[in-house]
Design a protein around this motif. Structure first.
Motif: not given
Length: 156
Positions: A128-147
């Protein structure tokens, strides 16, 4: 044959941290928000891309994602982390849904958006999660992260 993994045989401790959290419970015992986060070393994506190339891209990324990312390791790693984060919102890790059932597109303004297909979409509806889900992405040369965040509609 097993899926190529940028994390290697040692799992997430080898280079990626992951978390899935729920906020406080509502009256019915169901949290109003689901949150997932993932981080990955871009070198792991680069290594799998060099070793498995088109096979890796075709198994993990949708046609749209492959056209957008091409072989840009930062974009590929960011989408990998986003897919992992979304799978945690769905309470599955990456078990139970295929990689391409979680698609990370972008708006004309560059904001990432989540498009779910098949079992991933069925799981979102079941939770029962609303559409759409939210996402945020960030990256630097060595790492990528998302929430990623999934919200349940509250009482009207």
């Amino acid at each position: 044959m097993t899926q190529p993994s940028p994390r290697g045989a040692r799992g997430s401790a080898a280079g990626a941290a992951e978390t899935r959290a729920s906020t406080d419970q509502t009256e019915g015992g169901v949290p109003p928000t689901e949150v997932g986060i993932d981080i990955i070393e871009t070198a792991r994506i680069r290594a799998v891309l060099e070793r498995h190339g088109a096979r890796f891209l075709g198994r993990v990324y949708t046609e749209w994602e492959r056209r957008y990312c091409r072989t840009n390791v930062l974009h590929l790693a960011g989408r990998w982390a986003a897919k992992e984060a979304v799978s945690k919102v769905l309470g599955l890790g990456v078990r139970g849904v295929g990689w391409r059932e979680i698609e990370i597109k972008r708006t004309p303004y560059g904001q990432p958006i989540v498009v779910l297909h098949g079992r991933a979409e069925a799981r979102r509806r079941h939770l029962a999660l609303a559409e759409p889900l939210s996402v945020s992405i960030s990256h630097i040369k060595e790492l990528a992260v998302a929430v990623a965040v999934g919200l349940r509609p509250g009482p009207a």
